[in-house]
Design an enzyme around this catalytic site. Structure first.
Site, PDB file in Angstrom:
ATOM      1  N   ASP A   1       8.739  49.909  13.966  1.00 50.95           N
ATOM      2  CA  ASP A   1       8.641  50.964  12.950  1.00 50.95           C
ATOM      3  C   ASP A   1       9.154  52.298  13.476  1.00 50.95           C
ATOM      4  O   ASP A   1       9.769  53.057  12.736  1.00 50.95           O
ATOM      5  CB  ASP A   1       7.188  51.103  12.473  1.00 50.95           C
ATOM      6  CG  ASP A   1       6.855  50.052  11.434  1.00 50.95           C
ATOM      7  OD1 ASP A   1       7.702  49.803  10.551  1.00 50.95           O
ATOM      8  OD2 ASP A   1       5.767  49.461  11.505  1.00 50.95           O
TER       9      ASP A   1
ATOM     10  N   CYS B   1       4.443  47.358  22.067  1.00 53.41           N
ATOM     11  CA  CYS B   1       4.280  46.043  21.445  1.00 53.41           C
ATOM     12  C   CYS B   1       5.344  45.785  20.382  1.00 53.41           C
ATOM     13  O   CYS B   1       5.312  44.775  19.697  1.00 53.41           O
ATOM     14  CB  CYS B   1       2.873  45.878  20.872  1.00 53.41           C
ATOM     15  SG  CYS B   1       2.474  47.099  19.636  1.00 53.41           S
TER      16      CYS B   1
ATOM     17  N   HIS C   1       9.278  40.958   9.572  1.00 51.04           N
ATOM     18  CA  HIS C   1       8.126  40.150   9.979  1.00 51.04           C
ATOM     19  C   HIS C   1       8.387  38.650   9.889  1.00 51.04           C
ATOM     20  O   HIS C   1       7.765  37.868  10.595  1.00 51.04           O
ATOM     21  CB  HIS C   1       6.873  40.568   9.209  1.00 51.04           C
ATOM     22  CG  HIS C   1       6.321  41.850   9.745  1.00 51.04           C
ATOM     23  ND1 HIS C   1       6.644  43.062   9.207  1.00 51.04           N
ATOM     24  CD2 HIS C   1       5.553  42.107  10.837  1.00 51.04           C
ATOM     25  CE1 HIS C   1       6.059  44.016   9.932  1.00 51.04           C
ATOM     26  NE2 HIS C   1       5.401  43.467  10.915  1.00 51.04           N
TER      27      HIS C   1
ATOM     28  N   GLU D   1       3.971  54.703  16.090  1.00 49.50           N
ATOM     29  CA  GLU D   1       5.115  54.108  15.394  1.00 49.50           C
ATOM     30  C   GLU D   1       5.664  55.013  14.311  1.00 49.50           C
ATOM     31  O   GLU D   1       6.557  54.641  13.554  1.00 49.50           O
ATOM     32  CB  GLU D   1       4.750  52.728  14.837  1.00 49.50           C
ATOM     33  CG  GLU D   1       3.462  52.682  14.044  1.00 49.50           C
ATOM     34  CD  GLU D   1       3.054  51.274  13.649  1.00 49.50           C
ATOM     35  OE1 GLU D   1       3.854  50.343  13.740  1.00 49.50           O
ATOM     36  OE2 GLU D   1       1.898  51.119  13.226  1.00 49.50           O
TER      37      GLU D   1
HETATM   38  C1  PEP Z   1       5.910  47.817  15.418  1.00 49.47           C
HETATM   39  O1  PEP Z   1       6.060  48.488  14.398  1.00 49.47           O
HETATM   40  O2  PEP Z   1       6.634  47.929  16.423  1.00 49.47           O
HETATM   41  C2  PEP Z   1       4.818  46.819  15.499  1.00 49.47           C
HETATM   42  C3  PEP Z   1       4.547  46.194  16.614  1.00 49.47           C
HETATM   43  O3  PEP Z   1       4.142  46.525  14.356  1.00 49.47           O
HETATM   44  P1  PEP Z   1       4.741  45.620  13.181  1.00 49.47           P
HETATM   45  O4  PEP Z   1       5.971  44.943  13.702  1.00 49.47           O
HETATM   46  O5  PEP Z   1       3.688  44.658  12.784  1.00 49.47           O
HETATM   47  O6  PEP Z   1       5.051  46.630  12.119  1.00 49.47           O
HETATM   48 MG    MG Z   2       4.543  48.543  12.850  1.00 44.34          MG
END
Ligand code: PEP
Ligand code: MG
Length: 581
Positions: A457, A504, A191, A433
């Site tokens: 994920d 996403c 992140h 995910e």
């Molecule tokens: C993902 O897991 O691809 C996602 C978009 O959520 P995050 O990156 O916030 O875990």
């Molecule tokens: Mg995620």
């Protein structure tokens, strides 16, 4: 001059001055104490503990009524520990035993306590480990007469050099002053990397030994395209980078000219390109990069920015601000996804044995119902300001989804009873995910209005590879046959019942993956705003039929290395792509 290579995670080239940001515990001194000074050393501890307790009491009083019940319990727990005779006896015993200064003794005592508490089977005891860590930092701050080191007050034009940087620190640093980031640890989909991209700060991660080498104030160049960090560059190198920077600039400007054009293939398939955001201010960049909406608003960063639970009003304001700024374009807001690497101070989410597999996202919300309901209510209330869709993270099966939907219905009833206006038909979607969700997507598809594949994920859980660990980054393979099969399965199950699929995860913004995803039938790509023009250019220059042929060929292949090579060759023959992916 010295050059390091790492993982490029956020593109761009910048030059600035190194700002070394070390973890609090790395800054604690260690020195021997004479027997005759022992009493005075213990008194220093008592004085610092009293000051810390007064500080907590003051915090409790000054925020009365504004803080969540859970945060208030958190402060009470801190007070108890500060007055705990067992803790002070332990410090006294260790002073006698090790004859070192009390700052180091506190670290040692708390370290031992945290180790034993965190291996406990009892959840309550494990949470106490977090409290002990925080309390010790508070006492140390008083002992060392220091403010908690803050990234809010750093010099302008800083290149942040650290071992690690938490998402909570990245979100709260003064972004105008940070020109670049270089870390010893981390991966492309951590992140912190995602935030660096969101804030358009060039970043390179996974360079071991960096903090030992660098000195504060050193001149540093960060090349976020190729993953290079250059310290004290000579004139020739600096000039070379200036030229590279200018050519990238030219390319970006050219790409931006496509802003108003649709993302449509040569044979007429229309794709939507949306943006992921972490803070409401990003909507400006979302619009300027020509996005068709916000495909993912990671609402947890709102909680992270102000350390803890959020009131209904503050959330209502943030969500309404995003909806109004997007002027009717669709906005998907994901409910709180804390846990994993997203620790929110005040929500007690640290020191789990297995945080990535632990108490996070929808699991957390379903066991913290008052907090979840406040968020749902503020979302429903904000829904009158635009085209809002709600999305639940980390759904692993139908029971979890049904439970979340039941709670949403309860909150809708509350809103109606209280006379709030809201969109009663608000679209509801889930993140796919977790492999169990991907494999049961036929069942889940009948209960929601859309899916969004979270590959960050999904890849992590499918290949069992920590997305933030640079040592195993080579195993993090978006083109692994298992990942491609899951994506294909999710898209075809969704289309079977006529619901659209967004992606996403970071894979959606990877130019090399774009034609494959198109061929797999993905409807909406959602990514960091700056990535949109390049993906649009690719989509506009291919035919859907060719993308489907490419997918047909790679689905026959057995290894990710083979698939990866095939896709890269296919793409490189046709496009000149950004190197950082
Ligand atoms: C993902 O897991 O691809 C996602 C978009 O959520 P995050 O990156 O916030 O875990
Ligand atoms: Mg995620």
């Amino acid at each position: 001059m010295k050059e390091f290579s790492g993982i490029p995670v956020s593109p761009g080239i910048v030059k600035g001055k190194a700002f070394l940001y070390l973890d609090d515990s790395q800054n604690v001194p260690k020195y021997e104490i004479r027997q005759e000074d022992m009493v005075r050393e213990f008194e220093r501890f008592i004085e610092a503990t009293e000051k810390a307790a007064a500080e907590v009491l003051h915090l409790k009083k000054s925020t009365k009524g504004e803080i969540h019940e859970q945060q208030s319990r958190f402060l009470d727990a801190h007070l108890l520990m500060l007055n705990d005779p067992v803790f002070s006896d332990q410090v006294k015993d260790n002073l006698e035993k090790y004859k070192q200064n009390v700052e180091w003794i506190i670290l040692k005592t708390v370290g031992d306590l945290v180790d034993s508490l965190s291996s406990s089977q009892d959840m309550y005891m494990r949470e106490r480990a977090i409290d002990f860590h925080d309390v010790s930092q508070r006492v140390l701050n008083h002992l060392m007469y220091r403010e908690r080191i803050s990234l809010k007050n750093i010099p302008a034009d800083s290149i942040l050099i650290c071992h690690t940087l938490m998402p909570s620190e990245t979100i709260s640093m003064d972004r105008r002053k940070v020109k670049g980031i270089a870390l010893e640890v981390g991966g492309k989909t951590s992140h912190t990397a995602i935030l660096a991209r969101a804030f358009e700060i060039p970043a390179v991660l996974g360079i071991s030994g960096l903090t030992d080498y660098v000195n504060n104030g050193d001149t540093v160049i960060i090349d976020g395209y190729q993953g290079k960090v250059i310290f004290k560059p000579d004139e020739e190198t600096a000039a070379q980078y200036e030229t590279i920077y200018l050519s990238w600039q030219k390319r970006e400007v050219k790409l931006m000219t496509m802003n108003k054009l649709p993302a449509e293939t040569k044979d007429g398939k229309h794709i939507l390109l949306k943006a992921n955001i972490e803070v409401p201010e990003e909507t400006e960049s979302v619009l300027s990069h020509g996005a068709d909406g916000v495909g993912l608003y990671r609402s947890e960063f709102l909680y992270m920015q102000s350390s803890g639970a959020q009131s209904e009003e503050s959330q209502f304001e943030a969500y309404s601000e995003v909806l109004k700024a997007m002027r009717g374009k669709p906005v998907t807001i994901r409910t709180l996804d804390v846990g994993g690497d997203k620790y929110v101070p005040g929500l007690l989410l640290r020191e789990e044995k297995n945080p990535i597999l632990g108490w996070r996202a929808i699991r957390y919300c379903l066991s913290e119902l008052p907090l979840f309901k406040v968020q749902l209510k503020s979302l429903l209330r904000a829904s009158v300001f635009g085209d809002l869709r709600i999305m639940f993270p980390m759904i692993s099966g139908i029971e979890e989804l049904d439970q979340a939907l039941r709670i949403l219905d309860e909150v809708k009833e509350d809103c109606a009873r209280e006379g709030h206006k809201f969109n009663e038909q608000i679209p509801i979607g889930i993140m796919i995910e977790v492999p169990s969700a991907a494999l049961t997507s036929d069942i889940l598809a009948t209960r929601v209005d859309f899916f969004s594949i979270g590959t960050n994920d999904l890849i992590q859980y499918t290949i069992a590879v920590d997305r933030g660990n640079e040592k195993i980054a080579y195993l993090y393979e978006p083109f692994h046959p298992a990942v491609l099969r899951l994506i294909k399965n999710v898209i075809s199950n969704a289309h079977e019942v006529g619901i659209p699929v967004t992606m996403c995860g970071e894979m959606a913004g990877d130019p090399y993956a774009s034609v494959v995803l198109l061929g797999l039938g993905l409807d909406i790509f959602s990514m960091s705003a700056f990535g949109i023009p390049e993906i649009k250019q690719i989509i506009r220059s291919v035919k859907l039929s060719h993308a489907e042929e490419l997918v047909g060929a790679i689905l026959e292949m057995r290894s990710s290395v083979e698939i990866d090579r095939y896709i890269k060759d296919w793409m490189n023959e046709r496009f000149e792509l950004t190197k950082f992916t």
